[in-house]
Design an enzyme around this catalytic site. Sequence first.
Site, PDB file in Angstrom:
ATOM      1  N   ARG A 104      63.073  24.667 -17.075  1.00 33.48           N
ATOM      2  CA  ARG A 104      63.822  24.990 -15.879  1.00 33.48           C
ATOM      3  C   ARG A 104      65.303  24.882 -16.202  1.00 33.48           C
ATOM      4  NH1 ARG A 104      62.962  21.984 -10.176  1.00 33.48           N
ATOM      5  NH2 ARG A 104      64.154  20.383 -11.246  1.00 33.48           N
ATOM      6  N   THR A 108      70.513  26.903 -12.643  1.00 28.13           N
ATOM      7  CA  THR A 108      69.941  27.875 -11.695  1.00 28.13           C
ATOM      8  C   THR A 108      68.596  27.423 -11.134  1.00 28.13           C
ATOM      9  OG1 THR A 108      68.714  29.021 -13.425  1.00 28.13           O
ATOM     10  CG2 THR A 108      70.972  29.760 -13.030  1.00 28.13           C
ATOM     11  N   ASP A 200      61.419  12.811 -13.772  1.00 20.03           N
ATOM     12  CA  ASP A 200      61.211  13.928 -14.698  1.00 20.03           C
ATOM     13  C   ASP A 200      59.928  13.687 -15.496  1.00 20.03           C
ATOM     14  OD1 ASP A 200      61.303  15.483 -17.192  1.00 20.03           O
ATOM     15  OD2 ASP A 200      63.236  16.135 -16.432  1.00 20.03           O
ATOM     16  N   ASP A 203      60.167  13.910 -19.453  1.00 20.32           N
ATOM     17  CA  ASP A 203      60.895  12.779 -20.037  1.00 20.32           C
ATOM     18  C   ASP A 203      60.070  11.501 -19.965  1.00 20.32           C
ATOM     19  OD1 ASP A 203      63.075  14.227 -20.793  1.00 20.32           O
ATOM     20  OD2 ASP A 203      64.274  13.746 -19.029  1.00 20.32           O
TER      21      ASP A 203
HETATM   22  C1  PRP Z   1      59.261  20.418 -15.033  1.00 20.32           C
HETATM   23  C2  PRP Z   1      57.791  20.349 -14.674  1.00 20.32           C
HETATM   24  C3  PRP Z   1      57.499  21.759 -14.258  1.00 20.32           C
HETATM   25  C4  PRP Z   1      58.783  22.188 -13.614  1.00 20.32           C
HETATM   26  C5  PRP Z   1      58.603  22.141 -12.119  1.00 20.32           C
HETATM   27  O1  PRP Z   1      59.427  20.969 -16.279  1.00 20.32           O
HETATM   28  O2  PRP Z   1      56.973  19.890 -15.712  1.00 20.32           O
HETATM   29  O3  PRP Z   1      57.171  22.627 -15.339  1.00 20.32           O
HETATM   30  O4  PRP Z   1      59.787  21.244 -14.002  1.00 20.32           O
HETATM   31  O5  PRP Z   1      59.741  22.602 -11.485  1.00 20.32           O
HETATM   32  P1  PRP Z   1      59.758  23.973 -10.652  1.00 20.32           P
HETATM   33  O6  PRP Z   1      58.541  23.967  -9.793  1.00 20.32           O
HETATM   34  O7  PRP Z   1      61.022  23.861  -9.869  1.00 20.32           O
HETATM   35  O8  PRP Z   1      59.784  25.106 -11.616  1.00 20.32           O
HETATM   36  P2  PRP Z   1      60.864  21.078 -16.986  1.00 20.32           P
HETATM   37  O9  PRP Z   1      61.479  22.384 -16.675  1.00 20.32           O
HETATM   38  O10 PRP Z   1      61.652  19.849 -16.669  1.00 20.32           O
HETATM   39  O11 PRP Z   1      60.486  21.151 -18.525  1.00 20.32           O
HETATM   40  P3  PRP Z   1      59.764  20.076 -19.478  1.00 20.32           P
HETATM   41  O12 PRP Z   1      58.325  19.991 -19.031  1.00 20.32           O
HETATM   42  O13 PRP Z   1      59.916  20.693 -20.808  1.00 20.32           O
HETATM   43  O14 PRP Z   1      60.481  18.760 -19.329  1.00 20.32           O
HETATM   44  N1  URA Z   2      60.337  18.590 -12.627  1.00 17.63           N
HETATM   45  C1  URA Z   2      60.052  17.271 -12.762  1.00 17.63           C
HETATM   46  O1  URA Z   2      59.703  16.815 -13.861  1.00 17.63           O
HETATM   47  N2  URA Z   2      60.177  16.487 -11.691  1.00 17.63           N
HETATM   48  C2  URA Z   2      60.560  16.944 -10.496  1.00 17.63           C
HETATM   49  O2  URA Z   2      60.644  16.164  -9.524  1.00 17.63           O
HETATM   50  C3  URA Z   2      60.851  18.305 -10.364  1.00 17.63           C
HETATM   51  C4  URA Z   2      60.723  19.120 -11.444  1.00 17.63           C
END
Ligand code: PRP
Ligand code: URA
Length: 209
Positions: A104, A108, A200, A203
Amino acid sequence: MSKVYVFDHPLIQHKLTYIRDKHTGTKEFRELVEEVATLMAFEITRDLPLQEVDIETPVSKAKAKVIAGKKLGIIPILRAGIGMVDGILKLIPAAKVGHIGLYRDPETLKPVEYYVKLPTDVEERDFIVVDPMLATGGSAVEAIHALKKRGAKNIKFMCLIAAPEGVEAVQQAHPDVDIYIAALDEKLNDHGYIVPGLGDAGDRLFGTK
Ligand code: PRP
Ligand code: URA
């Protein structure tokens, strides 16, 4: 319109509480996410078709049921979705695992695709797309779109925690995709994080920051 199922079994709710707690460390967080994924997999496979087979027990001949060899695919959205895969494979070890890489954009909040690798027989499989978090819904909508574009027809989406905004976005974009969640939270904050959520997910699973 697709259906939304909340798996509020006491064991799932109990484990989810410790997943949410900011004092839970990486090792325990990872173990709990895997355990909840197993419990959710038990519920989500409730409609798997069965077939009758002939067996012999030590006492007599019998007709009994086995799962009818349905082809399944598990698709974690990278990265955090990976944390749910082993828990699901504990119950359905024959499932194939594909990967869709999205992150994400922090400015944006839009998903950016960087990797897609799926089983070769996409058109013949039923898929469960998994990600712990459904926030704005952008990642889930895009991942399901990527899967459909390559021929997938029957898709379910499973996550631990959803925001109402994410549920609505998936339902609008993919009215044929049912959504399976452990908890429906209150809202998103200004940074697109689920409130109260768990922070997160990627993380916390992988110990990065
Ligand atoms: C997080 C989570 C989802 C997304 C959800 O991933 O694991 O994939 O955000 O958010 P959304 O519904 O607003 O799209 P992130 O983009 O942080 O990536 P990561 O799993 O690599 O940390
Ligand atoms: N992605 C995450 O990991 N946590 C949130 O709360 C939203 C998006």
